[in-house]
Design a protein around this motif. Structure first.
Motif, PDB file in Angstrom:
ATOM      1  N   UNK A 256      44.367  89.231   4.465  1.00 26.23           N
ATOM      2  CA  UNK A 256      45.226  90.140   3.699  1.00 26.23           C
ATOM      3  C   UNK A 256      45.748  91.236   4.622  1.00 26.23           C
ATOM      4  N   UNK A 259      48.420  89.689   6.841  1.00 22.41           N
ATOM      5  CA  UNK A 259      49.650  89.430   6.080  1.00 22.41           C
ATOM      6  C   UNK A 259      50.412  90.732   5.815  1.00 22.41           C
ATOM      7  N   UNK A 260      49.692  91.744   5.355  1.00 20.53           N
ATOM      8  CA  UNK A 260      50.372  92.991   4.981  1.00 20.53           C
ATOM      9  C   UNK A 260      50.935  93.702   6.211  1.00 20.53           C
ATOM     10  N   UNK A 263      54.143  91.814   7.034  1.00 19.74           N
ATOM     11  CA  UNK A 263      55.219  92.175   6.109  1.00 19.74           C
ATOM     12  C   UNK A 263      55.810  93.535   6.487  1.00 19.74           C
ATOM     13  N   UNK A 276      60.806  84.998   2.922  1.00 16.44           N
ATOM     14  CA  UNK A 276      59.581  85.199   3.684  1.00 16.44           C
ATOM     15  C   UNK A 276      59.652  84.470   5.015  1.00 16.44           C
ATOM     16  N   UNK A 284      49.556  82.948   4.396  1.00 14.51           N
ATOM     17  CA  UNK A 284      49.236  82.718   2.979  1.00 14.51           C
ATOM     18  C   UNK A 284      48.662  81.319   2.750  1.00 14.51           C
ATOM     19  N   UNK A 291      40.469  80.228  -1.151  1.00 18.18           N
ATOM     20  CA  UNK A 291      40.189  80.699  -2.511  1.00 18.18           C
ATOM     21  C   UNK A 291      39.062  79.875  -3.144  1.00 18.18           C
TER      22      UNK A 291
ATOM     23  N   UNK B 157      42.260  92.533  -6.339  1.00 17.86           N
ATOM     24  CA  UNK B 157      43.485  91.912  -5.820  1.00 17.86           C
ATOM     25  C   UNK B 157      43.307  90.419  -5.565  1.00 17.86           C
ATOM     26  N   UNK B 158      42.121  90.031  -5.059  1.00 15.53           N
ATOM     27  CA  UNK B 158      41.962  88.632  -4.640  1.00 15.53           C
ATOM     28  C   UNK B 158      41.937  87.694  -5.852  1.00 15.53           C
ATOM     29  N   UNK B 161      45.540  87.381  -6.815  1.00 13.15           N
ATOM     30  CA  UNK B 161      46.164  86.484  -5.846  1.00 13.15           C
ATOM     31  C   UNK B 161      45.865  85.028  -6.236  1.00 13.15           C
ATOM     32  N   UNK B 194      49.218  95.692  -4.870  1.00  2.86           N
ATOM     33  CA  UNK B 194      48.774  95.133  -3.593  1.00  2.86           C
ATOM     34  C   UNK B 194      49.904  94.294  -2.996  1.00  2.86           C
ATOM     35  N   UNK B 195      50.282  94.642  -1.760  1.00  6.27           N
ATOM     36  CA  UNK B 195      51.400  93.955  -1.111  1.00  6.27           C
ATOM     37  C   UNK B 195      51.148  92.451  -1.010  1.00  6.27           C
ATOM     38  N   UNK B 196      49.899  92.066  -0.687  1.00  4.37           N
ATOM     39  CA  UNK B 196      49.602  90.636  -0.521  1.00  4.37           C
ATOM     40  C   UNK B 196      49.858  89.873  -1.821  1.00  4.37           C
ATOM     41  N   UNK B 199      53.611  89.599  -2.340  1.00  2.00           N
ATOM     42  CA  UNK B 199      54.190  88.625  -1.419  1.00  2.00           C
ATOM     43  C   UNK B 199      53.887  87.195  -1.866  1.00  2.00           C
ATOM     44  N   UNK B 200      52.643  86.985  -2.341  1.00  2.00           N
ATOM     45  CA  UNK B 200      52.289  85.636  -2.785  1.00  2.00           C
ATOM     46  C   UNK B 200      53.090  85.254  -4.034  1.00  2.00           C
ATOM     47  N   UNK B 202      56.067  86.317  -4.703  1.00  2.00           N
ATOM     48  CA  UNK B 202      57.419  86.049  -4.198  1.00  2.00           C
ATOM     49  C   UNK B 202      57.506  84.626  -3.641  1.00  2.00           C
ATOM     50  N   UNK B 203      56.483  84.235  -2.894  1.00  2.00           N
ATOM     51  CA  UNK B 203      56.473  82.894  -2.306  1.00  2.00           C
ATOM     52  C   UNK B 203      56.395  81.824  -3.402  1.00  2.00           C
TER      53      UNK B 203
END
Lengths: 291, 211
Positions: A256, A259-260, A263, A276, A284, A291, B157-158, B161, B194-196, B199-200, B202-203
């Motif tokens: 994370x 990634x941040x 960005x 992106x 990602x 996960x 956040x996770x 995500x 949270x930016x992550x 971004x996810x 968005x993807x």
């Protein structure tokens, strides 16, 4: 038991705060608790709570600044537990208050190692660049002076926190000051120095030192290297982070960070926003797989 | 003919005789690598040993074995201690058998461990929908969707995500319109703190052709 009850009743009647059993702390109660001295435990907890809940109000800041000067709450080893919590909270909520910076700088001279450590971290998280000279002065004597305090489980200064703060706040004027710590005998100090050197120089060789630690036999050091690489957002380390023998939750936090950071860099440099980047997507993909 | 060095019997014996954390990890990895259904009870037993490295290897092994491991995992669930239950949910999330869906729905929304909520949210998107009778499939997918939309509001956040990843996987398999999911992802892509996660989301929208 009856005596305790009477005392408790008196405390309530006289307006001295209490934390009713099983009731979550409210903002009003936290402000009462932080401003009293009868019960150090309640005050200590309120200091932590104000930071945790991000209560960025003048009343909270004032009370925490007073707590930084507290003389009453002392640990058996002579430390100042309340000051530690207050400094940590101010690192979270002190942004924009002029009186916070000098108070935290003052804490860097405190007798209590842990107050100095927390203050260095707080100054780092508030982005106080003017703290660099004072922080750098704590490295005086270099590696030769950076030895363990007799009878204590720590070195003479909180070197990790200082080096990390210098990496975040400083520039490459500090190279000569920080570089010797790359060879300190304590692995955590070496890592903090590598992290700081990477931040102030942008030279990948220092981040690669941290990547090497991801293979270390000790899990604690592997975890710490994950956090360091995430904190500096080292893109080229993303694959190694994902393959480290450690908990997925730690690897996800590190990725994370990568990634941040990526960005942020792209937002600063991109002329126009066009979706992106391949790098972001690759990071990602690694995160998805954990996960 | 040279006999294989690692048979089921020797690997099983190595797990049972391991006398150190590292020894157990190595033995479980070797056993898991065989992808032998006879190792299912032992791999499940390892989930309760409080040895995270070995548990990860056992979960991977159970996921590799896949469907045949599911009924034993579900049968033994009530007897698990908390840690073992969390690992079992991760195994079920990885396998994607629809029989595990109810458990994942509950875990994604309610488990107190963020790593279990995370794995369950991911798993809700990767259920093998083709294994659900066609008459029940749409309703089953809707149950995943409802909980995943709720989980995009998790405190961690996770977990949010993972819910985004789960929603993306689900949306790409929906035959009906995915409007509700798209709206949710659009909101997350700008409003999540949270930016992550932004971004996810968005993807995910890009992959769905909805950005």
């Amino acid at each position: 038991m009856p005596l305790g009850f009477v005392v408790f009743g008196l405390l309530v009647v006289s307006g001295v705060p209490h934390n009713p059993d099983g009731q979550p702390l409210t903002l009003d109660q936290a402000l009462v608790n932080i401003n009293q001295t009868t019960d150090p435990g309640l005050r200590y907890y309120a200091a932590w709570w104000l930071g945790k809940m991000r209560v960025s109000q003048p009343a909270a800041i004032e009370a925490l600044l007073l707590a930084l000067e507290d003389e009453t709450d002392r640990s058996p080893d002579g430390g100042y537990p309340l000051r530690r919590n207050a400094a940590r909270a101010l690192g979270k909520i002190g942004q924009g208050y002029d009186s916070v910076v000098p108070a935290l700088l003052g804490c860097l001279a405190c007798d209590d190692y842990y107050v100095r450590e927390t203050a260095a971290q707080a100054l780092e998280s508030l982005g106080v660049s003017s703290a660099v000279p004072v922080l750098a002065s704590l490295l005086e004597g270099g590696v030769a002076a950076a030895v363990q305090v007799e009878g204590k489980p720590h070195l003479v200064q909180p070197y990790n926190a200082i080096l990390e703060a210098l990496g975040t706040l400083g520039n490459d004027d500090l190279v000569a000051t920080i570089a010797p710590f790359l060879d300190h005998e304590v692995p955590q100090v070496r890592n903090a120095a590598a992290r700081a050197m990477y931040q102030i120089t942008g030279d990948a060789q220092y981040a690669e030192r941290l990547v090497k630690v991801l293979d270390h036999e000790q899990l604690q050091l592997r975890r710490a290297a994950l956090m360091d690489l995430g904190a500096v957002g080292y893109l080229a380390g993303a694959g190694a982070i994902a393959n480290t023998l450690a908990e997925n939750s730690m690897k996800l936090i590190a990725l994370k960070g990568v990634l941040e950071h990526q960005i942020k860099v792209e937002n600063e440099t991109a002329q126009d926003i066009c979706g992106l980047s391949a790098d972001s997507r690759r990071v990602m993909e690694l995160m998805d797989s954990l996960l | 003919m040279v006999a294989p060095l690692k048979t089921f019997e020797t690997c099983l014996q190595a797990v049972n005789e391991a006398d150190s954390a590292q020894g157990l990890l190595d033995a479980v990895e070797a056993l898991a690598d065989l992808t032998d259904e006879r190792s299912i009870p032992t791999l499940i037993q390892v989930l309760g040993f409080n040895n995270p490295g070995a548990a990860v290897a056992a979960v991977d092994g159970l996921i590799q074995i896949g469907i045949p491991a599911v009924s034993t995992l579900l049968d033994k669930l009530d007897g698990y201690n908390y840690g073992a239950r969390a690992w079992a949910i991760r195994a079920l999330a990885g396998i994607g058998d629809p029989r595990g869906q109810d458990l994942l729905l509950d875990a994604a929304a309610n488990d107190f461990s963020l790593s279990v909520r995370r794995a369950a949210a991911r798993g809700l998107g990767t259920i093998r929908w083709a294994d659900v009778p066609e008459s029940e499939r749409a309703a089953a997918m809707m149950r995943s969707q409802t909980i995943l939309l709720q989980v995009t509001g998790d405190d961690e956040w996770v977990v949010r995500y993972a819910a985004v990843v789960g929603l993306e996987t689900l949306a790409l398999q929906l035959t009906a319109t995915a409007d509700v999911i798209i709206q949710c992802l659009q909101r997350l892509s700008t409003d999540d703190d949270t930016i992550a996660v932004q971004t996810r989301a968005q993807w995910a929208l890009e992959k769905m052709g909805a950005s």
